[in-house]
Scaffold this motif. Structure first.
Motif, mmCIF file in Angstrom:
data_model
loop_
_atom_site.group_PDB
_atom_site.id
_atom_site.type_symbol
_atom_site.label_atom_id
_atom_site.label_comp_id
_atom_site.label_asym_id
_atom_site.label_seq_id
_atom_site.Cartn_x
_atom_site.Cartn_y
_atom_site.Cartn_z
ATOM 1 N N ARG A 105 -21.255 -19.743 -22.503
ATOM 2 C CA ARG A 105 -20.650 -18.480 -22.603
ATOM 3 C C ARG A 105 -21.275 -17.408 -22.016
ATOM 4 N N SER A 106 -22.856 -17.474 -22.375
ATOM 5 C CA SER A 106 -23.538 -16.184 -22.219
ATOM 6 C C SER A 106 -23.757 -15.934 -20.664
ATOM 7 N N ALA A 107 -23.774 -17.248 -19.851
ATOM 8 C CA ALA A 107 -23.528 -17.066 -18.513
ATOM 9 C C ALA A 107 -22.404 -16.660 -18.152
ATOM 10 N N GLY A 108 -20.994 -16.968 -18.731
ATOM 11 C CA GLY A 108 -19.879 -16.559 -18.053
ATOM 12 C C GLY A 108 -19.827 -14.927 -18.530
ATOM 13 N N ASP A 109 -20.108 -14.620 -19.526
ATOM 14 C CA ASP A 109 -20.229 -13.346 -19.996
ATOM 15 C C ASP A 109 -20.816 -12.437 -18.758
ATOM 16 N N ALA A 112 -19.049 -12.354 -15.870
ATOM 17 C CA ALA A 112 -17.762 -11.309 -15.987
ATOM 18 C C ALA A 112 -18.338 -9.695 -16.044
ATOM 19 N N ALA A 113 -19.493 -9.331 -16.742
ATOM 20 C CA ALA A 113 -19.961 -8.185 -16.604
ATOM 21 C C ALA A 113 -20.408 -7.892 -15.071
ATOM 22 N N VAL A 115 -18.821 -8.823 -12.455
ATOM 23 C CA VAL A 115 -17.629 -8.598 -11.971
ATOM 24 C C VAL A 115 -17.026 -7.125 -12.251
ATOM 25 N N TYR A 116 -17.097 -6.973 -13.589
ATOM 26 C CA TYR A 116 -16.553 -5.539 -13.985
ATOM 27 C C TYR A 116 -17.411 -4.334 -13.301
ATOM 28 N N GLU A 117 -18.746 -4.599 -13.209
ATOM 29 C CA GLU A 117 -19.357 -3.787 -12.710
ATOM 30 C C GLU A 117 -19.033 -3.470 -11.343
ATOM 31 N N ARG A 118 -18.866 -4.461 -10.647
ATOM 32 C CA ARG A 118 -18.602 -4.580 -9.231
ATOM 33 C C ARG A 118 -17.488 -3.657 -9.150
ATOM 34 N N ALA A 119 -16.264 -4.021 -9.717
ATOM 35 C CA ALA A 119 -14.907 -3.466 -9.766
ATOM 36 C C ALA A 119 -15.112 -2.072 -10.040
ATOM 37 N N ARG A 120 -15.889 -1.475 -11.080
ATOM 38 C CA ARG A 120 -15.858 -0.174 -11.256
ATOM 39 C C ARG A 120 -16.656 0.591 -10.279
ATOM 40 N N GLU A 121 -17.496 -0.159 -9.595
ATOM 41 C CA GLU A 121 -18.397 0.716 -8.490
ATOM 42 C C GLU A 121 -17.413 0.751 -7.205
ATOM 43 N N ARG A 122 -16.530 -0.318 -7.016
ATOM 44 C CA ARG A 122 -15.525 -0.158 -5.976
ATOM 45 C C ARG A 122 -14.460 0.525 -6.181
ATOM 46 N N MET A 123 -13.857 0.576 -7.314
ATOM 47 C CA MET A 123 -12.491 1.213 -7.627
ATOM 48 C C MET A 123 -12.410 2.435 -6.807
ATOM 49 N N PRO A 124 -13.362 3.637 -7.099
ATOM 50 C CA PRO A 124 -12.875 4.775 -6.401
ATOM 51 C C PRO A 124 -12.787 4.688 -4.859
ATOM 52 N N ALA A 125 -13.541 3.965 -4.386
ATOM 53 C CA ALA A 125 -13.234 3.757 -2.659
ATOM 54 C C ALA A 125 -11.896 3.246 -2.557
ATOM 55 N N LEU A 126 -11.616 2.075 -3.225
ATOM 56 C CA LEU A 126 -10.526 1.405 -2.783
ATOM 57 C C LEU A 126 -9.366 2.340 -3.442
ATOM 58 N N LEU A 127 -9.388 3.155 -4.364
ATOM 59 C CA LEU A 127 -8.363 4.005 -4.755
ATOM 60 C C LEU A 127 -8.124 5.129 -3.719
ATOM 61 N N ASP A 128 -9.097 5.682 -2.985
ATOM 62 C CA ASP A 128 -9.268 6.647 -1.965
ATOM 63 C C ASP A 128 -8.366 6.043 -0.650
ATOM 64 N N ARG A 129 -8.728 4.659 -0.522
ATOM 65 C CA ARG A 129 -7.960 4.058 0.746
ATOM 66 C C ARG A 129 -6.665 4.034 0.422
#
Length: 145
Positions: A105-109, A112-113, A115-129
């Motif tokens: 569970r810790s490894a999964g958490d 997931a963290a 993935v969420y961090e990468r999504a948060r970093e990439r979201m502005p650039a993807l929204l701009d596109r």
């Protein structure tokens, strides 16, 4: 029986020549008289041996029955302890499974963290596109490819 009588048994019965009149020795009776006492003692010994064997058989049967009862009692006691022993045996397995589950569970958490961090970093650039693509589609003249 004397030594002389014993040795007389091996003497030839007659010598060559004229026959000697007399009563022949009864060898069978002599042998019977000689062998009866030891054979009688042997019969006593055989009866004693048979009695000892019978007694040993009775004792062995009693021991077998006692051992069978004791074995049955041991099996009954062991069967009564089966649930407790199973529970005790399962404790370390359950503990290990809980620890492994916690680790998974810790490894999964953590995954997931990330993935969420990468999504948060990439979201502005993807929204701009996405916005740029949407504006490009809306800004182009009608009929243009």
């Amino acid at each position: 029986m004397s030594l002389r009588d014993f040795l007389a048994r091996f003497r030839p019965t007659g010598t060559p020549g004229a026959a000697v009149a007399g009563v022949p020795a009864d060898r069978a009776a002599e042998r019977a008289a000689e062998l009866e006492p030891p054979l009688a003692r042997l019969a006593d010994v055989q009866r004693e041996a048979a009695r000892i064997r019978a007694e040993a058989d009775r004792e062995a049967e009693a021991l077998r029955q006692d051992a069978a009862r004791e074995a049955a009692a041991i099996v009954t006691a062991a069967r009564a302890q089966v649930p407790r022993v199973r529970q005790e045996a399962a404790v370390p397995v359950r503990r290990a499974a809980r620890l492994e589950g916690r680790d998974i569970r810790s490894a999964g958490d953590r995954a997931a963290a990330r993935v969420y961090e990468r999504a948060r970093e990439r979201m502005p650039a993807l929204l701009d596109r996405v916005v740029a693509d949407a504006l490009w589609v809306t800004d182009r003249p009608e009929g243009a490819p």
